[in-house]
Design an enzyme around this catalytic site. Structure first.
Site, short mmCIF file in Angstrom:
data_model
loop_
_atom_site.label_atom_id
_atom_site.label_comp_id
_atom_site.label_asym_id
_atom_site.label_seq_id
_atom_site.Cartn_x
_atom_site.Cartn_y
_atom_site.Cartn_z
N ARG A 17 -2.07 7.51 3.66
CA ARG A 17 -0.78 7.97 3.12
C ARG A 17 -0.96 9.28 2.34
NH1 ARG A 17 2.96 5.64 -1.46
NH2 ARG A 17 5.00 6.36 -0.75
N HIS A 68 2.40 1.90 8.86
CA HIS A 68 2.89 0.89 7.92
C HIS A 68 2.45 -0.52 8.26
CE1 HIS A 68 6.03 4.15 7.04
NE2 HIS A 68 5.16 4.13 6.06
N ASN A 78 5.46 10.94 -5.07
CA ASN A 78 4.00 10.81 -4.98
C ASN A 78 3.41 9.90 -6.06
OD1 ASN A 78 3.55 12.31 -2.68
ND2 ASN A 78 3.41 14.26 -3.78
N HIS A 107 1.27 12.56 3.00
CA HIS A 107 2.06 13.20 1.94
C HIS A 107 1.56 14.62 1.66
CE1 HIS A 107 4.53 9.80 -0.08
NE2 HIS A 107 4.31 9.51 1.19
#
Ligand code: HEM
Length: 221
Positions: free
Chosen positions: A60, A191, A91, A64
């Site tokens: 992740r 996910h 974040n 990001h």
């Protein structure tokens, strides 16, 4: 098999989502840091043996990082004023083990190749390595990303997808990063790893207790 092939392709696309700088190449550090990949994968494996959170956290973190300023590791930068990319609302839930993975790998790389390898490349390699450790596919990582020098919380909003985005919003944001709807769907498979806070999705599963039309008990009160 098709899914794996798709994963490989889009992962490579994600690896090179970066703005501006020269051509990435798999052998970018072949002379300057020939053992780079094994140093990083060793550190990632050690971290993985300490906690499985290493996997979702690092993956992740890479995502990001890439969607704001390109894959330049600017998400790793700390600001004494608390206004860096990592301090942005979107974040704050990035797990610390992702940052720790990159820090450990960077420290190990520095002992053998001081001042040579970017944190951006280390994060890209670590993201690949955690997918492999989780039983996913492997792929060659193109290297040569420079580290970003700009890291501002104010530049995050609007560049990361929100859990209430509809399909058009998701497609638009991924298209801005050179990714198709199919890429977006396949990458969302990330996910299968990790966790989410309830408040990010509970409204889509449970009826709201304050909505009397959906909750008869409340209605009777
Ligand atoms: C498609 C649009 C996406 C949306 C709307 C989205 C949204 C979210 C949200 C709301 C969470 C939970 C955060 C929390 O509560 O702490 C989450 C977690 C996560 N996301 Fe995404 N995400 C998207 C795409 C991606 C992509 C492309 C990747 C990586 C390839 C990714 C990797 C992850 C991972 C691994 C977690 C678990 C993190 C952990 O356990 O620490 N996401 N995402």
């Amino acid at each position: 098999m098709e899914v794996l092939r798709r994963w490989l392709t889009i992962s490579m696309v994600l690896m090179i989502v970066q703005r501006g700088e020269g051509q990435p190449s798999e052998d970018f550090y072949v002379n300057s840091c020939p053992n780079l990949e094994s140093i990083v994968s060793q550190q990632v494996s050690t971290k993985f043996s300490q906690t499985f959170v290493t996997v979702p956290a690092t993956l992740r973190l890479f995502f990001h990082g890439c969607f704001v300023e390109g894959c330049d590791a600017s998400v790793l930068i700390s600001s004494p004023n608390g206004d860096a990319e990592k301090d942005a609302q979107d974040n704050l839930s990035l797990a610390g083990d992702g940052f720790d993975t990159v820090i450990k790998a960077k420290q190990a790389v520095e002992t053998q190749c001081p001042g040579v390898v970017s944190c951006a490349d280390i994060l890209a390699l670590a993201a690949r390595d955690v997918v492999v450790l989780a039983g996913g596919p492997s792929w060659e990582v193109e290297l040569g990303r420079p580290d970003g020098l700009i890291s501002q919380a104010s530049r995050v909003a609007g560049n990361l997808p929100e859990p209430d985005f509809n399909l058009v919003q998701l497609n638009t944001m991924f298209a801005r990063n050179g990714l198709t709807q199919l890429d977006m769907i396949a990458l969302s498979g990330a996910h299968t790893l990790g966790f989410s806070h309830c408040d990010r999705f509970e409204n889509r599963i449970y009826s709201s207790p304050i909505d009397p039309t959906l909750d008869p008990a409340m209605h009777n009160n």
